[in-house]
Enzyme design. Structure first.
Site, PDB file in Angstrom:
ATOM      1  N   ARG A 107       0.768  -1.242   0.070  1.00 11.46           N
ATOM      2  CA  ARG A 107      -0.006  -0.005  -0.032  1.00 11.46           C
ATOM      3  C   ARG A 107       0.844   1.290  -0.002  1.00 11.46           C
ATOM      4  O   ARG A 107       0.617   2.338  -0.460  1.00 11.46           O
ATOM      5  CB  ARG A 107      -1.053   0.033   1.138  1.00 11.46           C
ATOM      6  N   GLU A 118      -9.971   5.645   7.219  1.00  9.46           N
ATOM      7  CA  GLU A 118      -8.257   6.085   7.075  1.00  9.46           C
ATOM      8  C   GLU A 118      -7.941   7.355   6.188  1.00  9.46           C
ATOM      9  O   GLU A 118      -7.054   8.154   6.703  1.00  9.46           O
ATOM     10  CB  GLU A 118      -7.492   5.013   6.309  1.00  9.46           C
TER      11      GLU A 118
END
Lengths: 777, 493
Positions: free
Chosen positions: A319, A722
């Site tokens: 990520r 997030e």
């Protein structure tokens, strides 16, 4: 008909308070340590390794076992099943088996009548180690070629050639610190023995299914022998994704071995020492650009400290690569990612999951370009955004189809008066010899979906009782993010009944199996859809029943505001349910959802790992003291896209909370390890998360009003857990901007995160020294 | 031995016999009274999840203060009122306005810190504390929230007003009924070992002196913001504890005209405003010691007595020229405060002797006092470096300089070389820079988790420059100006 036009309470898109808010404020919300303790409860203390890397040559627990009130001391030899609590790699022993690989690694556990007795008993152990060479830092690991998996590479184009032929080129390197989750409720599990050697575990976890699976694995029992339950957590932030299995398994083991309930609650210091954190990174870049500031080629090299085991580090570092581009099109790019194995605690998921570290790098580099060219950093950012002919493909081959970054950034720049304030700051700095101000506007583009494709599934279970009240359950867990109320709103909307009629219930593996972690911001997207599916199935049965009973076509039946309209007939939802029950209609259903469109080939790092992207932008203004390095955020403006928000109040809470948490990561929260890998900051006395006065003096948060997910997500909303975390990048870059004002503005200061007073002063003095030297040359 | 403590809870007198004197209020509430609304977040008084309120008689009113239950020993409650989040329950289930405001503003997310936050705000409400943002932030500095970012909580606090005097008087009679005029003595056997624990809480200085003489190895307990951690963090067993918090004579500030005489039992909260009148920077420095909860408990005597090199009171008091008064039996002994600190963990304190008070002279008109605290976080943090200066200027010349730093040596220590480089010299940047250079002879700081040796030295030098720049008004020098405090000595409004 007036009533028919009014709305149910708790419809989607409405600001609704957290379902437990009244219990939070009254102290009535029950966390696991608040449950009444059974009379014969045992308390567990975990003994930890004192060495970063060593062989255990002997472990004498005789005195422990005979200590006052001690009932049991457990070692690796006592584990009937597999000595492993890893999410997939098989390299996280529950208790060390002859080898320790970090200071704090559990080596044995003691169960006693009281926690004090267990702790005191554990101190009587005689453990001898044979020290082995320890690798504790990223640099040491890179030098020793110590990694949890091979280096990964992502990219496209010909970056080497692009860099070589670039008219302008800059290189840089900086470090990004880790972060402790500092959930206010520490790790805890309570296990109760059941019939047939089964066990029930209350676990403060974001991932009950994995805890269930791993407890069974440790006990050597099938999964159906274990039930894991959690009503709510006192914060998770990723820290309760993989780690709770350790504590759940130990408590289950004690419960099964002693036939007594057992509690394992870590105190704050032990929690911080034993459990993993956000990965710290070293970030190196080589960037080529033209005289306008357009990036023509870029090479990024990231290295992270994964700690002693694999945990989720592969996906986390993936990520970091996925977000190395943030909002910017990179025509010729190579991203290399080193996953360092070190003899420190195994780092794990934390809000953003590697994304923040990957994203901060390109923002840092873009500011270098702006300064080198003497241009405004915002202009450089806007110039490099995705968009336009041939500028929509990410380094992993996905086409950006929902780009709203340009509009968000321009709107925010106008609303916040960015350009005017930049001029005012210049004037202030010219007249202020000691204090300097800085400003930065940074965007966020965050991909939504688990990048491990199969995790993008969810289940729900909905019962409608004969009185019309509804029981809602799904695989998602509540850690404060408001998932439960959002999913309840979805069900209320579907049935068109007030949300008060929907009972929110604890997450348990006995109701919905094989769930994914409540992580990756996916909670509402996945569980909302699964619950919707369940509700729709029941609703369809009710419609069919009513159509048959009242001989009317199904399309003439509608549900509105606690009522059902069947052609000209009106009845309450409860009345129809009652009739359906008498008509022998099943009023319970499971629901299921899997995210469409996504696919990913990890071998080539190509595919469509994300269903869609979340966007946001923030502008922060800071002031620094060039004599001490102290710094404060004066003002932050945020414009964030939550799609068609399911609950704007909850989403704004996520945005502010995420931002402040990110600000802490980049400013005050410093994890300090000794040379041998011992965590020195393991309590709030030494590890400083933001407190109330750290909040920017002025803070304006707005949802993007035109927000609507182009993909068919739950009511066209977007995930929000997030993405806002990375809005805090603006704070770090504003501090760097303020430091740069010590020079003539064309030099880019070296600044590592977190920007503590010490780091800021170091950076200021390094820049001052460079200027002095240049003047002398 | 009386062995019984009495305190007020929800309007009832609670009597507890034979408790372990170092049991914490938090554990007693959670595990023996099933009042689990109060949470443990850190067990060191740094997160505020355990915040409760203690009420003490104050004339014909009750003074309510937020404190950390995790480091509060149970017998300290004797003669006081305890309020927990459960105390806010009403028979009809409705919420207190403070709680309702928190619900209405979405002030909770995970909810774990929330009861503690409610109690901090409730204490603020009870004492009608000011509701400007800075005051609210100060009231909340000891309550960590990891979810919300604090905005909604601050908003909630600003939505509610404050209690009236009647609320503060409601329990006066009940509290009077449990006041004690004699020493409380308790005894209990350790649950873990064969140790017999003893606890004394005298109410007069003479009684304290007698007990201290009789038990020269005893641990003195004042606010418990340090001693509490010996128990909750180091898991130490304390054999004999002498609590000084009930000694009324030690809780007095006397203004003698030329000086302030501050009793060892005076809390930071109670000294803050008085010291701020004469030394504004000292007031702000004390505001940045711990949090409201810590300042309500912690005392100046405790800060001095434990001899920490990073306590913030000492550099300021030493720079101001404070005198320490020690007491043993009937004898008093006085010394310049800096002489008390001999080495790390070693103080000039005889067995059976204790800190009675500290005498702080008021500044002269030609004296400039500055105090600066450097830490990773502004509120509720421990200093990496604390630099304090009293510069006496005579025309353009430095007549006298007292400079003392915390965090730079094993004790709070004066910068004698830097002082020497200033005294008698013209008050100029050149003089100041020479003194900054001289400071390298004064200190060899350490590297630890709060700061490196390099930072400590570099910033310590710069603090002197900062003091110069401020006194000479060379431009703005503070990223954080003096802030409003949460709640002063008495109820506001």
């Amino acid at each position: 008909m007036a009533e028919m036009l009014s709305e149910i309470k708790g419809a989607v898109h409405k600001e609704l308070r957290h379902d437990s808010a009244h219990k939070h404020v009254s102290g009535d919300a029950v966390y696991i340590d608040d449950l009444p303790e059974p009379k014969n409860l045992l308390h567990i203390y975990v003994a930890m390794s004192e060495k970063p890397h060593a062989r255990i040559t002997s472990m004498d627990l005789a005195a422990v076992r005979t200590a006052k009130d001690v009932v049991l001391a457990l070692t690796a030899d006592d584990i009937p099943g597999h000595n492993d609590v890893s999410p997939f790699a098989g390299d996280d022993p529950l208790l060390a088996d002859g080898l320790v690989e970090y200071i704090g690694q559990p080596i044995f556990a003691v169960a006693a009548e009281t926690l004090e007795a267990a702790r005191a008993g554990a101190k009587l152990a005689k453990v001898q180690y044979e020290a082995l060479p320890a690798v504790t830092t990223i640099d040491q690991a890179l030098a020793a070629d110590s990694a949890i998996e091979p280096m990964q590479t992502m990219g496209h184009g010909d970056p080497e050639r692009a860099l070589a032929s670039a008219s302008h080129r800059t290189q840089g390197s900086f470090r990004i610190g880790g972060q402790d989750h500092f959930y206010l409720e520490g790790q805890i599990a309570v296990a109760t023995p059941q019939e047939d050697g089964d066990v029930h575990v209350f676990s403060s976890t974001q991932h009950p299914s994995e805890v269930q699976h791993l407890v069974a694995h440790v006990l050597g029992r099938p999964t159906n022998a274990v039930t894991v339950e959690v009503r709510r957590m006192g914060g998770g932030f990723g820290g309760k994704e993989t780690h709770p299995a350790m504590f759940a398994a130990l408590s289950a083991l004690v419960a099964v071995k002693t036939d007594r309930p057992a509690k394992l609650r870590l105190d704050r210091d032990d929690d911080m020492v034993v459990t993993g954190k956000r990965h710290d990174f070293r970030y190196d870049y080589d960037i080529g650009y033209n005289s306008d500031g357009l990036i023509t080629g870029i090479s990024i090299d990231m290295a992270s400290r994964c700690g002693r085991s694999t945990d989720l580090s592969p996906a986390i570092n993936d990520r970091a690569m996925f977000h190395a581009d943030n909002c910017y099109f990179l025509s010729d790019v190579v991203i290399k990612s080193h996953r360092c194995k070190t003899h420190t605690v195994s780092n794990t998921a934390f809000r953003g999951f590697g994304g923040p570290q990957g994203m901060l790098g390109i923002e840092y580099a873009l500011d270098d370009i702006a300064r080198a060219l003497g241009k405004d950093p915002l202009g450089i950012r806007l110039l490099n955004l995705y968009g336009g002919e041939g500028r929509t493909t990410t380094p992993y081959g996905m086409t950006v189809e929902d780009n709203i970054a340009p509009e968000l950034m321009e709107t925010l720049a106008d609303q916040s008066g960015y350009r005017g304030r930049r001029q005012e700051i210049k004037q202030f700095n010219a007249s202020s010899p000691f204090l300097k101000k800085g400003i930065a506007l940074t965007p966020v583009r965050f991909g939504i979906s688990f990048t491990t494709t199969h995790l993008n599934q969810a289940g729900a279970l909905v019962h409608v009782y004969a009185d019309g009240s509804v029981h809602l359950n799904h695989g998602g867990t509540e850690m404060g993010q408001g998932l439960f109320v959002k999913v309840a709103q979805v069900v209320a909307e579907e049935f068109q009944i007030d949300v008060d009629h929907i009972k929110i219930t604890a997450t348990t593996t006995a109701k919905v199996p094989n769930t994914s972690a409540t992580a990756a911001s996916s909670g509402s997207d996945l569980n909302g859809m699964a619950a919707l599916d369940a509700a729709r199935k029941i609703k369809a049965r009710l419609v069919n029943f009513a159509a048959e009973k009242y001989e009317c076509p199904t399309d003439r039946i509608s549900f509105r505001n606690n009522h059902v309209y069947i052609e000209n007939r009106e009845m309450t939802f409860a009345d129809l349910v009652r009739e359906a029950y008498l008509g022998r209609v099943s009023l319970s259903s499971t629901g299921f959802y899997k995210t469409p469109k996504i696919h990913y080939d990890r071998a080539t790092h190509k595919g469509r790992p994300f269903f869609y992207f979340c966007y946001g932008a923030a502008v922060s203004e800071v002031i620094i003291d060039t004599l001490t390095g102290e710094n404060r955020v004066l003002r932050t403006d945020i414009l964030h896209d939550a799609g068609r928000s399911l609950n704007p109040a909850i989403d704004k809470g996520q945005i502010e909370g995420g931002f402040v948490q990110g600000m802490g990561w980049l400013t005050t929260e410093e994890l300090v390890f000794s040379d041998d890998g011992r965590l020195m900051t393991h309590a709030p006395s030494t590890y400083k998360i933001p407190t109330a006065s750290d909040r920017p003096d002025q803070m304006n948060i707005e949802l993007y009003k035109r927000g609507r997910n182009v993909e068919a997500t739950i009511h066209r909303s977007k995930a929000v857990g997030e993405p806002p975390f990375m809005l805090a990048n603006s704070v770090f870059l504003a501090i760097r901007d303020a430091i740069a004002s010590v020079g003539d503005g064309t030099q880019s200061p070296d600044l590592n995160a977190p920007a503590t007073p010490e780091e800021v002063l170091r950076s200021v003095q390094a820049l001052q020294a460079a200027i002095t030297q240049r003047a002398g040359d | 031995m009386s062995n019984v403590i009495r305190f007020l809870l929800d309007g009832e007198v609670v009597e507890l016999a034979g408790v372990d004197p170092t049991d914490t209020v938090l554990n007693h509430l959670r595990y023996r009274m099933a009042r689990t609304g109060t949470k443990e977040g850190c067990a060191e008084g740094d997160c505020g999840a355990c915040t409760v309120i203690v009420g003490e008689l104050d004339g014909d009113s009750v003074r309510y203060q937020a404190v950390n239950a995790c480091i509060l020993f149970l017998p300290v409650l004797d003669g006081k009122e305890l309020l927990t989040v459960e105390s806010l329950r009403k028979p009809d289930g409705s919420l207190h306005p403070v709680q309702q405001a928190m619900v209405d503003t979405h002030g909770s997310q995970c909810g774990f810190c929330t009861p503690g936050i409610v109690m901090s705000l409730y204490a603020h409400w009870l004492m009608s504390g000011p509701t400007d943002t800075a005051s609210i932030e100060d009231a909340l500095a000891g309550n960590l929230c990891r979810c919300t970012g604090y905005g909604p909580i601050i908003e909630a606090a600003q939505k509610v007003g404050g209690a009236d005097d009647a609320v503060r008087r409601a329990q006066v009679a009940a509290l009077r009924s449990i006041q004690r005029t004699e020493t409380l003595k308790m005894q209990a056997k350790s649950r873990l070992t064969s140790l017999e624990k003893q606890y004394f809480a005298p109410v007069t200085v003479d009684a304290l002196a007698d007990i201290a003489a009789a038990y020269p190895d005893a641990t003195f307990l004042a606010g418990g913001t340090d001693v509490g951690l010996w128990v909750t963090k180091q898991h130490r067993e304390l054999e004999t504890v002498i609590y000084i918090g009930d000694v009324a004579d030690l809780k007095v500030i006397d203004d003698t005209g030329e000086a302030l005489e501050i009793g060892a039992g005076v809390s930071y909260t109670d000294e803050m405003d008085t010291l701020a009148q004469y030394y504004p920077d000292m007031g702000e420095l004390i505001r940045r010691i711990g949090s409201v909860q810590i300042r309500n408990s912690g005392t100046i005597g405790g800060n001095i007595a434990n001899g920490s090199p990073i306590g913030d009171s000492m550099p300021a008091l030493i720079a101001a020229g404070a005198t320490l008064v020690l007491r043993k039996g009937a004898d008093q002994r006085m010394m310049p405060l800096e002489d008390y600190f001999i080495d790390y963990g070693k103080q000039d304190l005889l067995p059976g002797e204790f800190v009675e008070k500290v005498i702080v002279p008021k500044p002269a008109t030609n004296q400039h006092f500055r105090a600066y605290k450097l830490s990773k976080r502004f509120d509720q943090d421990i200093s990496a470096v604390c630099g304090c200066f009293r510069l006496t200027l005579d025309g353009g010349t430095v007549a006298d300089a007292r400079i003392c730093y915390g965090g730079m040596a094993a004790t709070p220590k004066r910068a004698t070389a830097a002082e020497a480089a200033l005294v008698g010299k013209p008050w100029s940047e050149a003089t100041v820079r020479a003194a900054m250079q001289a400071m390298e002879a004064d200190y060899t700081p350490l590297t630890d988790m709060r700061a490196s040796a390099d930072y400590r030295m570099a910033s310590a030098k710069n603090l002197l420059l900062k003091a110069y720049a401020e006194i000479e008004a060379k431009g703005p020098t503070r990223v954080l100006e003096h802030r409003e405090t949460a709640c002063g000595e008495r109820a506001h409004g």
